[in-house]
Motif scaffolding. Structure first.
Motif, PDB file in Angstrom:
ATOM      1  N   VAL A   2       1.940 -80.734 -80.855  1.00  0.00           N
ATOM      2  CA  VAL A   2       1.606 -81.224 -82.199  1.00  0.00           C
ATOM      3  C   VAL A   2       2.886 -81.492 -82.987  1.00  0.00           C
ATOM      4  N   TYR A   3       3.839 -80.567 -82.900  1.00  0.00           N
ATOM      5  CA  TYR A   3       5.123 -80.752 -83.591  1.00  0.00           C
ATOM      6  C   TYR A   3       5.818 -82.014 -83.089  1.00  0.00           C
ATOM      7  N   LEU A   4       5.845 -82.189 -81.774  1.00  0.00           N
ATOM      8  CA  LEU A   4       6.477 -83.367 -81.202  1.00  0.00           C
ATOM      9  C   LEU A   4       5.790 -84.636 -81.670  1.00  0.00           C
ATOM     10  N   ILE A   5       4.476 -84.646 -81.679  1.00  0.00           N
ATOM     11  CA  ILE A   5       3.714 -85.806 -82.150  1.00  0.00           C
ATOM     12  C   ILE A   5       4.070 -86.118 -83.597  1.00  0.00           C
ATOM     13  N   ASN A   6       4.113 -85.092 -84.424  1.00  0.00           N
ATOM     14  CA  ASN A   6       4.358 -85.296 -85.851  1.00  0.00           C
ATOM     15  C   ASN A   6       5.797 -85.653 -86.182  1.00  0.00           C
ATOM     16  N   THR A   7       6.733 -85.409 -85.272  1.00  0.00           N
ATOM     17  CA  THR A   7       8.134 -85.708 -85.557  1.00  0.00           C
ATOM     18  C   THR A   7       8.622 -86.993 -84.912  1.00  0.00           C
ATOM     19  N   LEU A   8       7.807 -87.615 -84.087  1.00  0.00           N
ATOM     20  CA  LEU A   8       8.197 -88.881 -83.484  1.00  0.00           C
ATOM     21  C   LEU A   8       7.845 -90.018 -84.440  1.00  0.00           C
ATOM     22  N   LYS A  56      -1.939 -90.227 -84.545  1.00  0.00           N
ATOM     23  CA  LYS A  56      -1.702 -88.859 -85.002  1.00  0.00           C
ATOM     24  C   LYS A  56      -3.007 -88.174 -85.376  1.00  0.00           C
ATOM     25  N   ASN A  57      -3.972 -88.929 -85.875  1.00  0.00           N
ATOM     26  CA  ASN A  57      -5.223 -88.354 -86.343  1.00  0.00           C
ATOM     27  C   ASN A  57      -6.343 -88.433 -85.309  1.00  0.00           C
ATOM     28  N   ALA A  58      -6.028 -88.823 -84.111  1.00  0.00           N
ATOM     29  CA  ALA A  58      -7.049 -89.017 -83.084  1.00  0.00           C
ATOM     30  C   ALA A  58      -7.202 -87.755 -82.238  1.00  0.00           C
ATOM     31  N   ASP A  59      -7.876 -86.748 -82.792  1.00  0.00           N
ATOM     32  CA  ASP A  59      -8.030 -85.465 -82.111  1.00  0.00           C
ATOM     33  C   ASP A  59      -8.739 -85.599 -80.770  1.00  0.00           C
ATOM     34  N   ASN A  60      -9.642 -86.542 -80.646  1.00  0.00           N
ATOM     35  CA  ASN A  60     -10.405 -86.673 -79.405  1.00  0.00           C
ATOM     36  C   ASN A  60      -9.715 -87.579 -78.383  1.00  0.00           C
TER      37      ASN A  60
END
Length: 107
Positions: A57-63, A71-75
């Motif tokens: 999650v951190y990596l996703i949010n920092t790229l 980023k908002n696609a939980d599924n």
């Protein structure tokens, strides 16, 4: 007196270690490399899988090049992992064990 380590600091440092050494890295190795106790890690995270999830999650949010829609696609975890893989290749090279380890050890 020991300086306390925040959850965010653990995530940042663990992400770097996971990217360098792969998802198979043990909590023993993480604690040794971060110079903190395993107990400190387990006080913040249920288990290694929980920590690894937070690192992704951190990596996703920092790229910065990752589209906000993803980023908002939980599924759509597989799609997100593929995007991370595509982005990390130029950053860390094809020899990075991080994404391959996630696929292998955390399907």
């Amino acid at each position: 007196m020991k300086k306390s380590v925040s959850k965010e600091e653990i995530i940042q440092k663990a992400t770097k270690i996971f990217v360098e050494k792969g998802a198979k890295t043990t909590v023993d190795e993480l604690s040794r490399d971060m110079k903190i106790s395993k107990r400190t890690i387990y006080e913040q995270f249920e288990d290694k899988t929980d920590l690894l999830r937070e690192c992704v999650v951190y990596l996703i949010n920092t790229l910065p090049s990752l589209p906000d829609i993803q980023k908002n696609a939980d599924n759509q975890i597989s799609n997100i992992i593929q995007i991370i893989y595509d982005i990390t290749i130029p950053l860390f090279g094809k020899k990075s064990k991080f994404i391959g380890g996630i696929y292998k050890y955390y399907p």
